[in-house]
Design an enzyme around this catalytic site. Structure first.
Site, PDB file in Angstrom:
ATOM      1  N   PRO A   9       0.786  -1.192   0.013  1.00 41.78           N
ATOM      2  CA  PRO A   9       0.100  -0.033   0.003  1.00 41.78           C
ATOM      3  C   PRO A   9       0.806   1.103  -0.053  1.00 41.78           C
ATOM      4  CG  PRO A   9      -0.289  -1.167   2.156  1.00 41.78           C
ATOM      5  CD  PRO A   9       0.528  -1.996   1.069  1.00 41.78           C
ATOM      6  N   ASN A  10       0.149   2.150  -0.680  1.00 40.59           N
ATOM      7  CA  ASN A  10       0.929   3.663  -1.007  1.00 40.59           C
ATOM      8  C   ASN A  10       2.180   3.629  -1.801  1.00 40.59           C
ATOM      9  OD1 ASN A  10      -1.148   4.801   0.592  1.00 40.59           O
ATOM     10  ND2 ASN A  10      -0.490   3.995   2.447  1.00 40.59           N
ATOM     11  N   ARG A  17       5.131  10.906  -2.789  1.00 46.31           N
ATOM     12  CA  ARG A  17       4.523  10.717  -1.247  1.00 46.31           C
ATOM     13  C   ARG A  17       5.784  10.980  -0.555  1.00 46.31           C
ATOM     14  NH1 ARG A  17       4.122   4.882   1.477  1.00 46.31           N
ATOM     15  NH2 ARG A  17       3.761   5.542   3.715  1.00 46.31           N
ATOM     16  N   TYR A  22      11.071   8.920   0.823  1.00 45.59           N
ATOM     17  CA  TYR A  22      11.060   8.010  -0.077  1.00 45.59           C
ATOM     18  C   TYR A  22      11.848   8.310  -1.550  1.00 45.59           C
ATOM     19  CZ  TYR A  22       7.567   5.836   3.025  1.00 45.59           C
ATOM     20  OH  TYR A  22       7.046   5.382   4.359  1.00 45.59           O
ATOM     21  N   ASN A  71       8.166  -5.505  -0.279  1.00 47.03           N
ATOM     22  CA  ASN A  71       7.959  -4.340   0.387  1.00 47.03           C
ATOM     23  C   ASN A  71       6.344  -4.231   0.732  1.00 47.03           C
ATOM     24  OD1 ASN A  71       7.734  -2.046   1.705  1.00 47.03           O
ATOM     25  ND2 ASN A  71       9.234  -0.752   0.281  1.00 47.03           N
ATOM     26  N   ALA A  74       2.800  -0.791   5.002  1.00 44.36           N
ATOM     27  CA  ALA A  74       2.336  -0.705   6.384  1.00 44.36           C
ATOM     28  C   ALA A  74       1.882  -2.303   6.791  1.00 44.36           C
ATOM     29  CB  ALA A  74       1.185   0.141   6.363  1.00 44.36           C
ATOM     30  N   GLU A  95      12.711  -9.467   2.304  1.00 45.46           N
ATOM     31  CA  GLU A  95      11.932  -8.112   2.694  1.00 45.46           C
ATOM     32  C   GLU A  95      12.796  -7.072   2.374  1.00 45.46           C
ATOM     33  OE1 GLU A  95      10.265  -6.449   6.882  1.00 45.46           O
ATOM     34  OE2 GLU A  95      10.510  -8.531   6.776  1.00 45.46           O
ATOM     35  N   HIS A  97      12.867  -2.554   2.463  1.00 38.45           N
ATOM     36  CA  HIS A  97      12.119  -1.426   3.107  1.00 38.45           C
ATOM     37  C   HIS A  97      12.871  -0.044   2.228  1.00 38.45           C
ATOM     38  CE1 HIS A  97       9.481  -3.095   5.462  1.00 38.45           C
ATOM     39  NE2 HIS A  97      10.364  -3.862   5.885  1.00 38.45           N
ATOM     40  N   ARG A 104      12.582   5.179  12.553  1.00 38.98           N
ATOM     41  CA  ARG A 104      11.456   5.748  12.357  1.00 38.98           C
ATOM     42  C   ARG A 104      10.253   5.628  13.621  1.00 38.98           C
ATOM     43  NH1 ARG A 104       8.964   5.180   6.751  1.00 38.98           N
ATOM     44  NH2 ARG A 104       7.516   6.754   7.485  1.00 38.98           N
TER      45      ARG A 104
END
Length: 140
Positions: A9-10, A17, A22, A71, A74, A95, A97, A104
């Protein structure tokens, strides 16, 4: 090598964004660069904001690709279902990121996916995906 990148998502908003976190490059532009750099490999891409669609993609591709790079956005921090889907397939998963999630918010420090993945790469911007491809090429 036949690889699949799944973004959650996103991540369809990369380039727009929160560029301070990012970056300003779209994923499609970055994927074009990866395709040139790894021209001898097949790199497919899937993005969805829907947890169920991500799970269905893992199920449909996770027995045929040489490796899967995910990735989950969330969903990394919330989805036991995606972790279960990764556990159910045969293809190894890395995985990734874009940001260093450990620098964060505290809720981003916990990943439901890490324990069922071959490894985790975080904090190197979009280059995290390239590093995952290189890791697959060395280990698979």
């Amino acid at each position: 090598m036949n690889l699949l990148i799944i973004n959650g998502p996103n991540l369809n908003l990369l380039g727009k964004r929160e560029p301070s976190i990012y970056g300003s490059e779209t994923f499609d532009d970055y994927l074009s660069k990866l395709s040139v750099e790894f021209a001898d490999d097949s790199i497919d891409y899937f993005q969805s904001n829907s947890e169920g669609d991500i799970i269905n993609k893992i199920h449909s591709e996770g027995f045929s690709v040489d490796g899967l790079i995910i990735n989950a956005g969330a969903y990394t921090h919330t989805s036991v279902a995606i972790a279960d889907a990764i556990s159910a397939i045969q293809s190894p998963v890395i995985e990734v990121h874009i940001s260093n999630v450990h620098k964060r918010e505290a809720y981003r420090h916990k990943s439901f996916l890490s324990a069922v993945c071959l490894g985790v790469i975080a904090g190197f911007g979009l280059d995290s995906y390239r590093l995952a491809i290189e890791a697959f090429k060395k280990t698979v």
